[in-house]
Write a protein that holds these residues in place. Sequence first.
Motif, mmCIF file in Angstrom:
data_model
loop_
_atom_site.group_PDB
_atom_site.id
_atom_site.type_symbol
_atom_site.label_atom_id
_atom_site.label_comp_id
_atom_site.label_asym_id
_atom_site.label_seq_id
_atom_site.Cartn_x
_atom_site.Cartn_y
_atom_site.Cartn_z
ATOM 1 N N GLU A 115 -14.272 3.158 -2.709
ATOM 2 C CA GLU A 115 -12.934 3.284 -2.114
ATOM 3 C C GLU A 115 -11.896 3.055 -3.203
ATOM 4 O OE1 GLU A 115 -10.327 1.414 1.577
ATOM 5 O OE2 GLU A 115 -12.011 0.268 0.795
ATOM 6 N N VAL A 116 -10.786 3.786 -3.141
ATOM 7 C CA VAL A 116 -9.651 3.568 -4.036
ATOM 8 C C VAL A 116 -8.424 3.316 -3.175
ATOM 9 C CG1 VAL A 116 -8.148 4.545 -5.817
ATOM 10 C CG2 VAL A 116 -10.613 4.992 -5.884
ATOM 11 N N LYS A 117 -7.745 2.210 -3.464
ATOM 12 C CA LYS A 117 -6.503 1.878 -2.776
ATOM 13 C C LYS A 117 -5.368 1.963 -3.787
ATOM 14 C CE LYS A 117 -8.728 -1.400 0.376
ATOM 15 N NZ LYS A 117 -8.764 -2.797 0.834
ATOM 16 N N PHE A 118 -4.212 2.430 -3.322
ATOM 17 C CA PHE A 118 -3.040 2.572 -4.176
ATOM 18 C C PHE A 118 -1.951 1.614 -3.724
ATOM 19 C CE2 PHE A 118 -5.390 6.489 -4.379
ATOM 20 C CZ PHE A 118 -5.374 6.790 -5.736
ATOM 21 N N TYR A 119 -1.274 1.011 -4.699
ATOM 22 C CA TYR A 119 -0.244 0.016 -4.419
ATOM 23 C C TYR A 119 0.952 0.236 -5.331
ATOM 24 C CZ TYR A 119 -4.000 -2.628 -2.190
ATOM 25 O OH TYR A 119 -5.038 -3.037 -1.387
ATOM 26 N N PRO B 121 0.829 -1.199 0.000
ATOM 27 C CA PRO B 121 0.000 0.000 0.000
ATOM 28 C C PRO B 121 0.869 1.258 0.000
ATOM 29 C CG PRO B 121 -0.776 -1.565 1.636
ATOM 30 C CD PRO B 121 0.539 -2.073 1.141
ATOM 31 N N CYS B 122 0.398 2.295 -0.674
ATOM 32 C CA CYS B 122 1.141 3.548 -0.728
ATOM 33 C C CYS B 122 0.163 4.694 -0.953
ATOM 34 C CB CYS B 122 2.192 3.507 -1.848
ATOM 35 S SG CYS B 122 1.518 3.410 -3.516
ATOM 36 N N GLN B 123 0.668 5.884 -0.899
ATOM 37 C CA GLN B 123 -0.087 7.062 -1.287
ATOM 38 C C GLN B 123 -0.061 7.163 -2.812
ATOM 39 O OE1 GLN B 123 -1.830 9.131 0.846
ATOM 40 N NE2 GLN B 123 -1.349 7.436 2.227
ATOM 41 N N PRO B 124 -0.951 7.905 -3.413
ATOM 42 C CA PRO B 124 -0.899 8.076 -4.863
ATOM 43 C C PRO B 124 0.449 8.649 -5.295
ATOM 44 C CG PRO B 124 -2.938 8.992 -3.981
ATOM 45 C CD PRO B 124 -2.072 8.633 -2.814
ATOM 46 N N LYS B 125 1.102 7.959 -6.219
ATOM 47 C CA LYS B 125 2.387 8.404 -6.763
ATOM 48 C C LYS B 125 2.614 7.704 -8.093
ATOM 49 C CE LYS B 125 5.286 5.020 -4.361
ATOM 50 N NZ LYS B 125 6.440 4.879 -3.475
ATOM 51 N N GLU B 126 3.521 8.241 -8.895
ATOM 52 C CA GLU B 126 3.780 7.645 -10.201
ATOM 53 C C GLU B 126 4.113 6.162 -10.055
ATOM 54 O OE1 GLU B 126 5.633 9.075 -14.306
ATOM 55 O OE2 GLU B 126 7.120 9.000 -12.703
ATOM 56 N N GLN B 127 3.556 5.366 -10.957
ATOM 57 C CA GLN B 127 3.725 3.913 -11.029
ATOM 58 C C GLN B 127 2.869 3.138 -10.022
ATOM 59 O OE1 GLN B 127 7.766 2.434 -11.460
ATOM 60 N NE2 GLN B 127 8.477 4.469 -12.033
ATOM 61 N N ALA B 128 2.068 3.813 -9.233
ATOM 62 C CA ALA B 128 1.198 3.109 -8.283
ATOM 63 C C ALA B 128 -0.067 2.652 -8.997
ATOM 64 C CB ALA B 128 0.832 4.007 -7.112
ATOM 65 N N LEU B 129 -0.485 1.422 -8.711
ATOM 66 C CA LEU B 129 -1.775 0.953 -9.196
ATOM 67 C C LEU B 129 -2.874 1.640 -8.402
ATOM 68 C CD1 LEU B 129 -1.302 -2.920 -9.483
ATOM 69 C CD2 LEU B 129 -1.425 -1.263 -11.343
ATOM 70 N N ALA B 130 -3.913 2.036 -9.088
ATOM 71 C CA ALA B 130 -5.095 2.613 -8.448
ATOM 72 C C ALA B 130 -6.205 1.586 -8.590
ATOM 73 C CB ALA B 130 -5.477 3.916 -9.123
ATOM 74 N N CYS B 131 -6.651 1.039 -7.472
ATOM 75 C CA CYS B 131 -7.647 -0.040 -7.475
ATOM 76 C C CYS B 131 -8.956 0.487 -6.905
ATOM 77 C CB CYS B 131 -7.155 -1.220 -6.637
ATOM 78 S SG CYS B 131 -5.635 -1.955 -7.290
ATOM 79 N N GLY B 132 -9.992 0.489 -7.745
ATOM 80 C CA GLY B 132 -11.300 0.976 -7.339
ATOM 81 C C GLY B 132 -12.158 -0.156 -6.816
#
Length: 131
Positions: free
Chosen positions: A123-127, A68-79
């Motif tokens: 919810e959106v999770k970033f990875y 898990p991470c904060q939104p950043k370049e190369q992060a997957l955004a999972c809705g």
Amino acid sequence: MNHINDYLSVPYVDGGRDMAGLDCWGQPRLVLHNVFGKPLFKSFGHVRADDKANLTNAYSKLVDQFKPCQPKEQALACGFRGQSLIHMGLCVFMDGQLHILHTSRKKGPSIVKVADFKRLFFEVKFYEHTG
């Protein structure tokens, strides 16, 4: 294809995993690999967009390759809708700002602001990829 813009002309194809057509799983998978040099994660090409149970199952099998991470370049955004994964995109920088590259059956490939992507889901999770 080594540039984000190359993926904006690839049509949406359910189960698509190559430049002839991509779905919301295939697009971030190829962009991470071809643009950012990450290893290809499992394709699950047999899982169709409308099959949210199997899409969520595929996600659960791979989530340990990501953190898990904060939104950043190369992060997957999972809705998510509830506990079900219903869509994926990839964080990219465009014009000096962070956006989400994603593709859908209705609109095809597009780049949207992170806030606009977040409004589409419960919810959106970033990875970020660690595998």
